[in-house]
Scaffold this motif. Sequence first.
Motif, PDB file in Angstrom:
ATOM      1  N   ALA A   1       0.833  -1.205   0.000  1.00 55.43           N
ATOM      2  CA  ALA A   1       0.000   0.000   0.000  1.00 55.43           C
ATOM      3  C   ALA A   1       0.873   1.262   0.000  1.00 55.43           C
ATOM      4  O   ALA A   1       0.588   2.233  -0.719  1.00 55.43           O
ATOM      5  N   LEU A   2       1.950   1.240   0.799  1.00 52.90           N
ATOM      6  CA  LEU A   2       2.844   2.394   0.855  1.00 52.90           C
ATOM      7  C   LEU A   2       3.527   2.628  -0.489  1.00 52.90           C
ATOM      8  O   LEU A   2       3.629   3.770  -0.968  1.00 52.90           O
TER       9      LEU A   2
ATOM     10  N   ALA B   1       2.409   1.735  -3.399  1.00 50.43           N
ATOM     11  CA  ALA B   1       1.411   2.234  -4.348  1.00 50.43           C
ATOM     12  C   ALA B   1       1.148   3.720  -4.129  1.00 50.43           C
ATOM     13  O   ALA B   1       1.064   4.498  -5.086  1.00 50.43           O
ATOM     14  N   LEU B   2       1.027   4.132  -2.865  1.00 48.20           N
ATOM     15  CA  LEU B   2       0.786   5.537  -2.569  1.00 48.20           C
ATOM     16  C   LEU B   2       1.946   6.415  -3.024  1.00 48.20           C
ATOM     17  O   LEU B   2       1.733   7.500  -3.588  1.00 48.20           O
ATOM     18  N   VAL B   3       3.170   5.940  -2.783  1.00 47.00           N
ATOM     19  CA  VAL B   3       4.345   6.712  -3.219  1.00 47.00           C
ATOM     20  C   VAL B   3       4.368   6.820  -4.738  1.00 47.00           C
ATOM     21  O   VAL B   3       4.630   7.888  -5.306  1.00 47.00           O
TER      22      VAL B   3
ATOM     23  N   ILE C   1       1.809   6.591  -6.843  1.00 51.04           N
ATOM     24  CA  ILE C   1       0.727   7.455  -7.310  1.00 51.04           C
ATOM     25  C   ILE C   1       1.067   8.918  -7.054  1.00 51.04           C
ATOM     26  O   ILE C   1       0.886   9.784  -7.917  1.00 51.04           O
ATOM     27  N   ALA C   2       1.569   9.211  -5.855  1.00 47.81           N
ATOM     28  CA  ALA C   2       1.906  10.596  -5.522  1.00 47.81           C
ATOM     29  C   ALA C   2       2.995  11.141  -6.445  1.00 47.81           C
ATOM     30  O   ALA C   2       2.922  12.285  -6.912  1.00 47.81           O
TER      31      ALA C   2
ATOM     32  N   ALA D   1      -0.234   6.864 -13.045  1.00 42.75           N
ATOM     33  CA  ALA D   1      -0.810   6.931 -11.702  1.00 42.75           C
ATOM     34  C   ALA D   1      -2.121   6.145 -11.644  1.00 42.75           C
ATOM     35  O   ALA D   1      -2.363   5.387 -10.684  1.00 42.75           O
TER      36      ALA D   1
ATOM     37  N   ALA E   1      -3.034   2.691  -9.440  1.00 37.30           N
ATOM     38  CA  ALA E   1      -4.214   2.583  -8.578  1.00 37.30           C
ATOM     39  C   ALA E   1      -5.091   1.396  -8.978  1.00 37.30           C
ATOM     40  O   ALA E   1      -5.577   0.657  -8.112  1.00 37.30           O
TER      41      ALA E   1
ATOM     42  N   TYR F   1      -3.319  -1.874  -8.036  1.00 39.75           N
ATOM     43  CA  TYR F   1      -3.373  -2.065  -6.575  1.00 39.75           C
ATOM     44  C   TYR F   1      -4.751  -2.552  -6.157  1.00 39.75           C
ATOM     45  O   TYR F   1      -4.880  -3.519  -5.385  1.00 39.75           O
TER      46      TYR F   1
ATOM     47  N   GLN G   1      -5.125  -6.346  -4.650  1.00 37.23           N
ATOM     48  CA  GLN G   1      -5.276  -6.317  -3.197  1.00 37.23           C
ATOM     49  C   GLN G   1      -6.717  -6.486  -2.729  1.00 37.23           C
ATOM     50  O   GLN G   1      -6.938  -6.881  -1.577  1.00 37.23           O
TER      51      GLN G   1
END
Length: 244
Positions: A14-15, A17-19, A21-22, A222, A226, A229, A233
Amino acid sequence: MHTGAGMLKRAVIALAALVGIAATVGLGSWQWGRAQQRNALHDAITQRAAMPPLAAADLLRSGADLQALLHRPVTLRGEWVPERTVFLDNRQMNGVPGFYVVTPLRLQDAGAVVLVQRGWAQRNFAQRSELPRVQTPAGPVEVQGRLAPPPAKLYAFDTEEKGTIRQNLDLDRFRAETGLSLLPLSVQQAGSPSEGLLRQWPQPASGAAKNIGYAFQWWAIAALIAILYAWFQFIQPRREARRT
């Protein structure tokens, strides 16, 4: 223990993926901002091109910001300095390689000189040292065009170029070489073909389309992160759980 390891794995995914995407959203936003800057600059150039023509007095006025006058129309009177004409090689017009012909113009009633990009002439590829026939009128002339930066450089050379045919022309070096009081800009002469020269100059483009394309590419990445993920997941595990 197994549950704790699984939770840690999901947290790491999750981390990541967030990094991802950001980062890609940020890069896309940066490219979009660059596109807006380029559009604003292009609009400013277009607006300047529509302004009334400047005269020599406007360029020589004390405190004049010459860089702020770039791309403005200009009408200058003076006399050519034909012995300092330079033929810049490997320049194209309408897809045909040849020379950009540049000649200094000594401004009327002033000691200042401006470098004029007079136009384009095709070169003789059979006799590469032969210069095209370009007429340079003697006596007072009137030149209409637009204020432009010095001719763009195609390649960077460590050694200083001299001679009539050159690859590039560095304005500071040319000023020192000739002893002429050259202004820190040039004039791109406008008008119909004359004196053996064409003047179908390429029109300046904003270049924003490329940045916009890059922005959407980053945003698409991005979105893909998402979607992948969410699929691996959440959606796929639930579908497998239903099957069992």
